[in-house]
Write a protein that holds these residues in place. Structure first.
Motif, short mmCIF file in Angstrom:
data_model
loop_
_atom_site.label_atom_id
_atom_site.label_comp_id
_atom_site.label_asym_id
_atom_site.label_seq_id
_atom_site.Cartn_x
_atom_site.Cartn_y
_atom_site.Cartn_z
N VAL A 268 0.84 -1.20 0.00
CA VAL A 268 0.00 0.00 0.00
C VAL A 268 0.88 1.24 0.00
O VAL A 268 1.98 1.25 0.55
CB VAL A 268 -0.96 0.03 1.21
CG1 VAL A 268 -1.89 -1.18 1.20
CG2 VAL A 268 -0.20 0.08 2.52
N THR A 269 0.37 2.30 -0.62
CA THR A 269 1.07 3.58 -0.60
C THR A 269 0.10 4.69 -0.91
O THR A 269 -0.94 4.48 -1.56
CB THR A 269 2.25 3.58 -1.60
OG1 THR A 269 3.13 4.66 -1.30
CG2 THR A 269 1.77 3.68 -3.04
N THR A 270 0.44 5.88 -0.43
CA THR A 270 -0.29 7.11 -0.76
C THR A 270 0.63 8.03 -1.53
O THR A 270 1.75 8.30 -1.09
CB THR A 270 -0.79 7.81 0.52
OG1 THR A 270 -1.74 6.98 1.18
CG2 THR A 270 -1.43 9.15 0.19
N THR A 271 0.17 8.51 -2.67
CA THR A 271 0.96 9.46 -3.44
C THR A 271 0.69 10.88 -2.95
O THR A 271 -0.40 11.19 -2.45
CB THR A 271 0.63 9.40 -4.93
OG1 THR A 271 -0.71 9.85 -5.14
CG2 THR A 271 0.79 7.98 -5.47
N GLU A 272 1.67 11.75 -3.12
CA GLU A 272 1.50 13.17 -2.85
C GLU A 272 2.20 13.96 -3.95
O GLU A 272 3.42 13.92 -4.08
CB GLU A 272 2.09 13.55 -1.48
CG GLU A 272 1.38 12.93 -0.28
CD GLU A 272 0.00 13.52 0.00
OE1 GLU A 272 -0.38 14.52 -0.65
OE2 GLU A 272 -0.70 12.98 0.86
N VAL A 273 1.42 14.64 -4.76
CA VAL A 273 1.91 15.48 -5.84
C VAL A 273 1.83 16.94 -5.38
O VAL A 273 0.94 17.30 -4.62
CB VAL A 273 1.07 15.27 -7.12
CG1 VAL A 273 1.41 16.29 -8.19
CG2 VAL A 273 1.25 13.86 -7.64
N TYR A 274 2.76 17.78 -5.84
CA TYR A 274 2.74 19.21 -5.50
C TYR A 274 2.40 20.03 -6.73
O TYR A 274 3.28 20.43 -7.49
CB TYR A 274 4.09 19.62 -4.92
CG TYR A 274 4.19 21.09 -4.54
CD1 TYR A 274 3.15 21.74 -3.89
CD2 TYR A 274 5.33 21.81 -4.84
CE1 TYR A 274 3.25 23.07 -3.53
CE2 TYR A 274 5.44 23.15 -4.49
CZ TYR A 274 4.39 23.78 -3.83
OH TYR A 274 4.49 25.10 -3.49
N GLU A 284 1.58 17.29 -15.99
CA GLU A 284 2.67 16.52 -15.40
C GLU A 284 2.27 15.90 -14.07
O GLU A 284 2.69 14.79 -13.74
CB GLU A 284 3.89 17.42 -15.22
CG GLU A 284 5.16 16.66 -14.80
CD GLU A 284 6.38 17.56 -14.79
OE1 GLU A 284 6.89 17.84 -13.68
OE2 GLU A 284 6.81 17.99 -15.88
N CYS A 285 1.44 16.60 -13.32
CA CYS A 285 0.95 16.04 -12.05
C CYS A 285 0.07 14.81 -12.31
O CYS A 285 0.18 13.80 -11.60
CB CYS A 285 0.17 17.10 -11.28
SG CYS A 285 1.19 18.43 -10.62
N ILE A 286 -0.79 14.89 -13.30
CA ILE A 286 -1.61 13.74 -13.68
C ILE A 286 -0.72 12.60 -14.13
O ILE A 286 -0.92 11.43 -13.74
CB ILE A 286 -2.62 14.14 -14.77
CG1 ILE A 286 -3.62 15.16 -14.23
CG2 ILE A 286 -3.35 12.90 -15.29
CD1 ILE A 286 -4.50 15.78 -15.30
N ASP A 287 0.27 12.93 -14.96
CA ASP A 287 1.19 11.90 -15.45
C ASP A 287 1.95 11.25 -14.29
O ASP A 287 2.24 10.05 -14.33
CB ASP A 287 2.19 12.51 -16.43
CG ASP A 287 1.53 12.96 -17.74
OD1 ASP A 287 0.39 12.55 -18.01
OD2 ASP A 287 2.18 13.73 -18.47
N GLY A 288 2.28 12.04 -13.27
CA GLY A 288 2.96 11.48 -12.10
C GLY A 288 2.10 10.48 -11.37
O GLY A 288 2.59 9.44 -10.90
N GLN A 289 0.79 10.77 -11.25
CA GLN A 289 -0.12 9.82 -10.61
C GLN A 289 -0.21 8.53 -11.41
O GLN A 289 -0.18 7.42 -10.84
CB GLN A 289 -1.51 10.45 -10.46
CG GLN A 289 -1.56 11.76 -9.69
CD GLN A 289 -1.48 11.60 -8.19
OE1 GLN A 289 -1.00 10.58 -7.67
NE2 GLN A 289 -1.94 12.60 -7.46
#
Length: 303
Positions: A268-274, A284-289
């Motif tokens: 399990v993990t939670t992503t955090e984009v800035y 780029e944030c969407i692409d990172g997810q």
């Protein structure tokens, strides 16, 4: 840095009057129907779509939809993807939808997918962290939860018959965490607010009870191909928490009632984009997810 919130009295938790004032100050800023539901329905030829609940807030009705791959093979493990637990964290919602549209069918020979792209639709429309009752759904994943968003998601996932091997929960850390949401939280609870340093870049939050550092590293490596990873601050921390490795901190998701802790999945993990970084953009944030989900898949395929 401390900041006083305009609603309530310093040091005194909110009562119903203060919560009502807060709710009156919220407004609809975008359409869940147009930006989320329409995108989900457009996936009907690629995916199975299920309604797992309905929220009724302020004379508005919000159907809660889940996406599943067609022709699921019950012998395969399942990857759970959740987004929009905090409705204002846009790339989580859009990243979940983008993965379903462009990538999911490429991996259904290896995995089933269960995707809840927008758990908090009222929060999505009002660009909010809380629900209308001033409750944070991502601190409410426990039995007898006061948040309907969390209860519906938990019930649906708990009724799922497949073997959920991994869960990735898609989030953002934004400048409004410090300008709005942390001051509001402190005011609601009658506490002193101390803002944290907003990390410039992507990072992960692992689960202290099952940290799986190699798994987290694989996800970071995949994301690093499309967007930058946040460096630790001068205290070797991110958002006030000691780093475990580059771009990774851990929380006890189960104790805190986080969405990441809602299953018994080992990975399990939670992503955090800035999204407010000068070094990135909305796409780029969407692409990172999406890259983070692909990192989960890459790791699991190599087990």
């Amino acid at each position: 840095m401390s900041q006083q919130y305009p609603i309530g009295t310093a040091g005194t938790p909110w009562g119903e009057a203060e919560k009502s004032l807060w709710l009156e100050s919220q407004s609809i800023k975008r359409s869940y129907s147009e930006l989320v539901l329409a995108e989900i329905q457009a996936l009907s030829k690629l995916c199975d779509i299920e309604e797992y609940g309905t929220l009724d807030y302020q004379s508005r009705t919000y159907p809660l939809l889940a996406i599943k791959n067609k022709n699921a093979n019950t012998e395969l493990p399942t990857i759970l993807v959740t987004g929009g637990v905090h409705g204002y964290e846009t790339s989580g919602v859009m990243g979940a939808l983008a993965f379903a549209q462009h990538h999911m069918t490429l991996f259904t020979d290896h995995f089933n997918f269960l995707i809840l792209p927008c758990i908090s639709p009222w929060g999505f429309e009002t660009i909010n962290r809380w629900n209308p009752n001033a409750i944070d759904p991502n601190r409410s994943f426990y039995s007898d939860s006061p948040a309907q968003e969390s209860l519906y998601a938990m019930h649906y996932v708990n009724q799922y018959a497949g073997n959920i091997i991994a869960h990735i929960d898609l989030h953002e850390t934004t400048d409004t965490d410090n300008s709005e949401f942390r001051p509001a939280l402190a005011a609601r609870d009658g506490k002193i607010n101390n803002n944290w340093n907003i990390p410039d870049g992507f990072y992960l939050v692992g689960h202290t009870q099952k940290p799986e550092p190699d798994f987290q590293k694989c996800v970071i490596n995949q994301v690093q191909k499309v967007t930058h990873i946040a460096d630790a601050d001068d205290n070797a921390q991110l958002i006030g928490v000691d780093i475990e490795q580059f771009g990774v901190i851990n929380y006890d998701a189960t104790t805190l009632g986080l969405c990441m802790g809602l299953t018994n999945a080992p990975y399990v993990t939670t992503t955090e984009v800035y999204p407010d970084s000068a070094n990135t953009c909305e796409q780029e944030c969407i692409d990172g997810q999406v890259a983070a989900i692909l990192g989960v898949i890459q790791y699991l395929k190599n087990l």
